[in-house]
Design a protein around this motif. Structure first.
Motif, PDB file in Angstrom:
ATOM      1  N   GLN A  82       0.858  -1.268   0.046  1.00 50.06           N
ATOM      2  CA  GLN A  82      -0.089  -0.082   0.138  1.00 50.06           C
ATOM      3  C   GLN A  82       0.774   1.359  -0.016  1.00 50.06           C
ATOM      4  O   GLN A  82       0.170   2.511  -0.339  1.00 50.06           O
ATOM      5  CB  GLN A  82      -1.034  -0.200   1.170  1.00 50.06           C
ATOM      6  CG  GLN A  82      -1.868  -1.198   1.091  1.00 50.06           C
ATOM      7  CD  GLN A  82      -2.433  -1.159   0.057  1.00 50.06           C
ATOM      8  OE1 GLN A  82      -3.357  -0.239  -0.387  1.00 50.06           O
ATOM      9  NE2 GLN A  82      -2.789  -2.326  -0.587  1.00 50.06           N
ATOM     10  N   ARG A  84       1.853   3.446   2.379  1.00 54.11           N
ATOM     11  CA  ARG A  84       0.994   4.590   2.821  1.00 54.11           C
ATOM     12  C   ARG A  84       1.696   5.666   3.151  1.00 54.11           C
ATOM     13  O   ARG A  84       1.146   6.922   2.966  1.00 54.11           O
ATOM     14  CB  ARG A  84       0.308   4.148   4.271  1.00 54.11           C
ATOM     15  CG  ARG A  84      -0.600   2.803   3.877  1.00 54.11           C
ATOM     16  CD  ARG A  84      -1.382   2.376   5.253  1.00 54.11           C
ATOM     17  NE  ARG A  84      -1.801   1.154   5.051  1.00 54.11           N
ATOM     18  CZ  ARG A  84      -3.336   1.113   4.518  1.00 54.11           C
ATOM     19  NH1 ARG A  84      -3.803   2.072   3.864  1.00 54.11           N
ATOM     20  NH2 ARG A  84      -3.695  -0.180   4.210  1.00 54.11           N
ATOM     21  N   ASN A 110       3.495  -4.330  -7.270  1.00 55.27           N
ATOM     22  CA  ASN A 110       2.734  -5.654  -6.734  1.00 55.27           C
ATOM     23  C   ASN A 110       3.250  -6.764  -7.423  1.00 55.27           C
ATOM     24  O   ASN A 110       4.104  -6.761  -8.469  1.00 55.27           O
ATOM     25  CB  ASN A 110       1.092  -5.452  -7.452  1.00 55.27           C
ATOM     26  CG  ASN A 110       0.535  -4.291  -6.954  1.00 55.27           C
ATOM     27  OD1 ASN A 110       0.782  -3.703  -5.840  1.00 55.27           O
ATOM     28  ND2 ASN A 110      -0.246  -3.675  -7.730  1.00 55.27           N
ATOM     29  N   ALA A 216      -1.365  -8.785  11.711  1.00 53.28           N
ATOM     30  CA  ALA A 216      -1.991  -9.006  10.682  1.00 53.28           C
ATOM     31  C   ALA A 216      -3.724  -9.496  10.971  1.00 53.28           C
ATOM     32  O   ALA A 216      -3.632 -10.003  11.847  1.00 53.28           O
ATOM     33  CB  ALA A 216      -1.333  -9.989   9.661  1.00 53.28           C
ATOM     34  N   ASN A 218      -7.286 -11.037   8.799  1.00 57.03           N
ATOM     35  CA  ASN A 218      -7.785 -11.583   7.797  1.00 57.03           C
ATOM     36  C   ASN A 218      -9.000 -12.006   7.756  1.00 57.03           C
ATOM     37  O   ASN A 218      -9.741 -12.096   8.841  1.00 57.03           O
ATOM     38  CB  ASN A 218      -6.971 -12.691   7.369  1.00 57.03           C
ATOM     39  CG  ASN A 218      -7.001 -14.120   8.116  1.00 57.03           C
ATOM     40  OD1 ASN A 218      -7.252 -13.962   9.283  1.00 57.03           O
ATOM     41  ND2 ASN A 218      -6.966 -15.105   7.489  1.00 57.03           N
ATOM     42  N   VAL A 235      -8.370 -13.017   2.358  1.00 55.74           N
ATOM     43  CA  VAL A 235      -7.655 -11.485   2.542  1.00 55.74           C
ATOM     44  C   VAL A 235      -6.828 -11.363   3.630  1.00 55.74           C
ATOM     45  O   VAL A 235      -7.701 -11.412   4.692  1.00 55.74           O
ATOM     46  CB  VAL A 235      -8.736 -10.547   1.862  1.00 55.74           C
ATOM     47  CG1 VAL A 235      -8.236  -9.438   1.762  1.00 55.74           C
ATOM     48  CG2 VAL A 235      -9.452 -10.669   0.572  1.00 55.74           C
ATOM     49  N   LYS A 236      -5.863 -10.764   3.564  1.00 60.06           N
ATOM     50  CA  LYS A 236      -5.058 -10.473   4.507  1.00 60.06           C
ATOM     51  C   LYS A 236      -4.530  -8.773   4.546  1.00 60.06           C
ATOM     52  O   LYS A 236      -4.116  -8.566   3.428  1.00 60.06           O
ATOM     53  CB  LYS A 236      -3.823 -11.304   4.954  1.00 60.06           C
ATOM     54  CG  LYS A 236      -4.090 -12.859   5.579  1.00 60.06           C
ATOM     55  CD  LYS A 236      -2.885 -13.520   5.644  1.00 60.06           C
ATOM     56  CE  LYS A 236      -3.059 -14.911   6.373  1.00 60.06           C
ATOM     57  NZ  LYS A 236      -3.836 -15.912   5.496  1.00 60.06           N
ATOM     58  N   GLN A 237      -4.612  -8.388   5.632  1.00 63.62           N
ATOM     59  CA  GLN A 237      -4.147  -7.096   5.557  1.00 63.62           C
ATOM     60  C   GLN A 237      -2.944  -7.173   6.757  1.00 63.62           C
ATOM     61  O   GLN A 237      -3.171  -7.319   7.748  1.00 63.62           O
ATOM     62  CB  GLN A 237      -4.962  -6.171   6.026  1.00 63.62           C
ATOM     63  CG  GLN A 237      -4.675  -4.532   5.952  1.00 63.62           C
ATOM     64  CD  GLN A 237      -4.019  -4.211   4.921  1.00 63.62           C
ATOM     65  OE1 GLN A 237      -4.539  -4.015   3.868  1.00 63.62           O
ATOM     66  NE2 GLN A 237      -2.742  -3.916   4.829  1.00 63.62           N
ATOM     67  N   ASP A 262       2.702  -1.923   4.456  1.00 62.31           N
ATOM     68  CA  ASP A 262       1.268  -2.518   4.774  1.00 62.31           C
ATOM     69  C   ASP A 262       0.703  -3.264   3.518  1.00 62.31           C
ATOM     70  O   ASP A 262      -0.526  -2.873   3.017  1.00 62.31           O
ATOM     71  CB  ASP A 262       0.363  -1.144   5.089  1.00 62.31           C
ATOM     72  CG  ASP A 262       0.791  -0.578   6.266  1.00 62.31           C
ATOM     73  OD1 ASP A 262       1.662  -1.321   7.316  1.00 62.31           O
ATOM     74  OD2 ASP A 262       0.300   0.742   6.633  1.00 62.31           O
ATOM     75  N   THR A 264      -1.492  -5.588   1.490  1.00 67.23           N
ATOM     76  CA  THR A 264      -2.731  -6.268   1.250  1.00 67.23           C
ATOM     77  C   THR A 264      -2.307  -7.763   0.531  1.00 67.23           C
ATOM     78  O   THR A 264      -1.794  -7.837  -0.699  1.00 67.23           O
ATOM     79  CB  THR A 264      -3.750  -5.683   0.583  1.00 67.23           C
ATOM     80  OG1 THR A 264      -4.071  -4.556   1.444  1.00 67.23           O
ATOM     81  CG2 THR A 264      -5.274  -6.492   0.547  1.00 67.23           C
ATOM     82  N   VAL A 266      -4.152 -11.136  -1.206  1.00 65.15           N
ATOM     83  CA  VAL A 266      -5.355 -11.801  -1.646  1.00 65.15           C
ATOM     84  C   VAL A 266      -4.943 -12.883  -2.211  1.00 65.15           C
ATOM     85  O   VAL A 266      -3.887 -13.349  -2.801  1.00 65.15           O
ATOM     86  CB  VAL A 266      -6.029 -10.876  -2.511  1.00 65.15           C
ATOM     87  CG1 VAL A 266      -7.184 -11.485  -3.269  1.00 65.15           C
ATOM     88  CG2 VAL A 266      -6.212  -9.422  -2.244  1.00 65.15           C
TER      89      VAL A 266
END
Length: 274
Positions: A82, A84, A110, A216, A218, A235-237, A262, A264, A266
């Motif tokens: 991400q 950020r 990515n 994390a 999810n 999906v994990k963040q 950070d 994400t 998938v």
């Protein structure tokens, strides 16, 4: 005349007796033959009890997931950093002991790779899983003060492989059902390896990064397809900051960055229950 009649009567009686005996001898074997059972169809051989193919759902197949189950999952995973916020500094040479490169931020590409997951159900509702994969990313420095130095809006900083093993505890809402959604919380660690610097305008060819980690969360679901085969989507963040730096060969010039990756994560794939 009387004798003739007696003879005739005796003859008729004898013939009748002989005919009855012959009929009795013939009827007995014929009756036995007619009454014998006739097999019109040979029955099929019985399958061994308990036999069930690996791609079959049988009466003995357990529906859903629960305590003691072990899942091995192979998925395709997309890692989406991400980025950020970034803080970039340069030290050495004309920059002195340290100068903040205002407006410059990092951008990480990515990447998609295969992922292996092992999951164990502690109870019907609670499981723990460990994911392992390694992805390759390129890092660019974009805009700000660095663009004024390199005369390029986008500066290729370099590339790195990332190994982010993540341990997650998940709560499953519908154990022993075909469709079983879950939520989870865990911790991830990140190792950066095989790093290569590419910042040619400043001669920064040595790229390094420190070990990092963070929490994390999810959300996902399992769906039983057939037998012990399941489809999984997840999906994990992850909340992870990266500290990286690039130097020239003489280490007289150094650019360092603090970056909130950070990512994400998938994933979707097929799992088998043991």
């Amino acid at each position: 005349m009387v004798k003739f009649r007696s003879f005739l009567t005796a003859t008729v009686a004898g013939v009748a007796a002989l005919t009855g005996a012959a009929q009795a001898q013939t009827a007995t074997p014929n009756a036995a033959y007619v009454n014998a059972p006739v097999m019109n169809h040979i029955p099929d051989a019985q399958k061994p009890s308990g036999h069930c193919g690996i791609f079959e759902t049988c009466a003995s197949t357990k529906i859903g997931l629960g305590k003691g189950d072990i899942m091995v999952r192979l998925s395709g995973v997309g890692v989406l950093p991400q980025d950020r916020d970034s803080r970039v500094n340069v030290a050495g040479g004309a920059f002195g002991s340290g100068t903040r490169l205002n407006g410059t931020h990092l951008s990480t590409t990515n990447q998609a790779m295969p992922e292996l997951t092992v999951e164990y159900f502690i109870t019907d509702n609670l499981s723990v899983d460990l994911i392992a994969t390694s992805t390759h990313h390129r890092v660019n420095a974009v805009g700000g003060a660095l663009a004024g130095v390199t005369h390029s809006e986008v500066t290729d900083v370099g590339s790195a492989w990332v190994l982010p093993p993540t341990l997650t505890f998940a709560w499953h809402f519908r154990p022993h059902k075909r469709f079983n959604p879950y939520v989870g919380v865990g911790v991830t660690a990140m190792w950066f390896h095989n790093m290569s610097g590419r910042t040619q305008p400043l001669g920064l060819t040595k790229l390094n990064s420190g070990f990092t980690g963070g929490p994390a969360v999810n959300v996902g679901f399992d769906y039983q397809l057939v037998g012990n085969w399941f489809f999984n989507a997840d999906v994990k963040q992850m909340f992870v900051r990266m500290h990286a730096w690039a130097e020239n060969q003489g280490e007289s010039l150094k650019v360092s960055a603090h970056e909130s990756l950070d990512p994400t994560v998938v994933s979707a794939g097929i799992a088998y229950r043991f």
